[in-house]
Design an enzyme around this catalytic site. Sequence first.
Site, short mmCIF file in Angstrom:
data_model
loop_
_atom_site.label_atom_id
_atom_site.label_comp_id
_atom_site.label_asym_id
_atom_site.label_seq_id
_atom_site.Cartn_x
_atom_site.Cartn_y
_atom_site.Cartn_z
N CYS A 163 0.83 -1.21 0.00
CA CYS A 163 0.00 0.00 0.00
C CYS A 163 0.86 1.26 0.00
O CYS A 163 0.58 2.23 -0.72
CB CYS A 163 -0.93 -0.02 1.21
N HIS B 280 -2.20 5.59 6.43
CA HIS B 280 -0.81 6.03 6.53
C HIS B 280 -0.74 7.47 6.00
O HIS B 280 -1.53 7.84 5.12
CB HIS B 280 0.12 5.24 5.62
P1 NAD Z 1 -5.17 -10.85 6.68
O1 NAD Z 1 -4.54 -11.48 7.85
O2 NAD Z 1 -6.24 -9.83 6.90
O3 NAD Z 1 -5.77 -11.96 5.72
C1 NAD Z 1 -5.07 -13.10 5.37
C2 NAD Z 1 -6.05 -14.23 5.19
O4 NAD Z 1 -5.35 -15.39 4.76
C3 NAD Z 1 -6.77 -14.59 6.48
O5 NAD Z 1 -8.15 -14.77 6.20
C4 NAD Z 1 -6.11 -15.90 6.90
O6 NAD Z 1 -6.98 -16.74 7.62
C5 NAD Z 1 -5.78 -16.50 5.55
N1 NAD Z 1 -4.73 -17.53 5.60
C6 NAD Z 1 -4.02 -17.98 6.66
N2 NAD Z 1 -3.20 -18.96 6.29
C7 NAD Z 1 -3.38 -19.13 4.96
C8 NAD Z 1 -2.81 -20.01 4.00
N3 NAD Z 1 -1.90 -20.92 4.31
N4 NAD Z 1 -3.22 -19.91 2.70
C9 NAD Z 1 -4.13 -19.00 2.34
N5 NAD Z 1 -4.72 -18.16 3.22
C10 NAD Z 1 -4.35 -18.23 4.51
O7 NAD Z 1 -3.98 -10.23 5.83
P2 NAD Z 1 -4.07 -9.07 4.77
O8 NAD Z 1 -3.96 -7.77 5.48
O9 NAD Z 1 -5.22 -9.31 3.86
O10 NAD Z 1 -2.70 -9.25 3.99
C11 NAD Z 1 -2.57 -10.12 2.89
C12 NAD Z 1 -1.37 -9.69 2.07
O11 NAD Z 1 -1.62 -8.35 1.59
C13 NAD Z 1 -0.04 -9.58 2.83
O12 NAD Z 1 1.01 -9.87 1.94
C14 NAD Z 1 0.02 -8.12 3.23
O13 NAD Z 1 1.32 -7.68 3.48
C15 NAD Z 1 -0.57 -7.49 1.99
N6 NAD Z 1 -1.13 -6.15 2.18
C16 NAD Z 1 -1.87 -5.83 3.28
C17 NAD Z 1 -2.38 -4.56 3.42
C18 NAD Z 1 -3.18 -4.17 4.62
O14 NAD Z 1 -3.20 -2.99 4.96
N7 NAD Z 1 -3.87 -5.06 5.29
C19 NAD Z 1 -2.17 -3.61 2.43
C20 NAD Z 1 -1.46 -3.97 1.27
C21 NAD Z 1 -0.93 -5.25 1.16
#
Ligand code: NAD
Length: 366
Positions: A164, A243
């Site tokens: 992000c 942010h």
């Molecule tokens: P999150 O924890 O909200 O969601 C992750 C999901 O994946 C959960 O539902 C979890 O149960 C599931 N999960 C757990 N183990 C798993 C597996 N082995 N295989 C598939 N799914 C599984 O995380 P998020 O915030 O959605 O982040 C996901 C990605 O996006 C990360 O790489 C993060 O760095 C990136 N990201 C996050 C944000 C943010 O602000 N949240 C912004 C940009 C990028």
Amino acid sequence: MVMLIEFGHCHGITDIDWTCISMIKVAINGYGTIGKRVADAVDAQDDMEIIGITKTGPSFGCKLAVNKNFPIYCTSDDESKISSFSKEGYACIGGISDLLNIADIVVDCSPGKMGVANAEMYRRANIKYIFQGGEKHDLTGLSYSSSANHKSAFNANSARVVSCNTTGLSRTLVPLYDACGELTVECTMIRRAADPGDSSRGPINAIKPVLKVPSHHGLDLMTIKPEIKINSLAVAVPTTIMHVHSIIVDLPANHNFTTESIIKLWKNQPRVIVMNGNKNRITSTAEVMEMARDMGRKWGDLHEIFIWEDGVSLKGNRLYYFQAIHQESDVIPENIDCIRSMMGVEKDWKVSVEMTDSSISRYYGL
Ligand code: NAD
């Protein structure tokens, strides 16, 4: 899947009669903060569809998928885990391997750092895959943001949509670089401590500098636009909503910009909002988020980067500005453009951005 679409039956496609359209079959692996948003954004498009999403187990997120009619699969192929869903009243169609077998591309939205194992699984399944910014650039060797390098993902087998923060930097610095051919940037990322739905992170009563100096954010921008010279610092603060970036840019000595022309340049960029903070009484991230809620996208998301117009100032060659990033949602439309590029559908980033954003607007009736 190839579909016959009759004139007028497919929303958003108005100028064709009977046409063969290949819908891109998209799997979402990990249906959390990012996954559920990417799934809705895919569902909004005319050229792609959700073929299934995965959950680790039968938690409350399954209900959201059921409401959207998204087929649920388990993140594992373990039969006992697959059958645990039905005990809680959810139909789980199968394991991750079953889903990968029927999809054209998988968007991995699992928690960061699971990439190495998942990438191996995708390669075995012979499927295209996209990772998120929590994974390292080296995992795919191709980091992506729509405005920086859309074409380089054309027909690629794998890519990583940058974080992000990097997406935010790219939205405002890439057009500036393209206009003047040289930029040196110093910036500080003032980062939210946790997402609103996350009770496991902090700080809750501290300001926490990231002691790895410079921080990874500037280096990450150089994975998509290596021409921009940039260093960054980062600080985590106890807020969950956005942010803020505090940015100082040195332009080349022969630039022809004024503060006003830079503002105009950004106002003409897709996915950037420039507003006068004092006139509009939007002087903090709280009001930016309130405005986003008023806009009417689900979850109160703001896909655009927000720049305070009255916080932009060019003094000689040096430009100062602040921008705010809705961390949970600015990367969502970028994932859609990345799918389109990797599937060889659209090479022009501005065309893809227009397709993505207008479909999302129609989806939410905006
Ligand atoms: P999150 O924890 O909200 O969601 C992750 C999901 O994946 C959960 O539902 C979890 O149960 C599931 N999960 C757990 N183990 C798993 C597996 N082995 N295989 C598939 N799914 C599984 O995380 P998020 O915030 O959605 O982040 C996901 C990605 O996006 C990360 O790489 C993060 O760095 C990136 N990201 C996050 C944000 C943010 O602000 N949240 C912004 C940009 C990028």
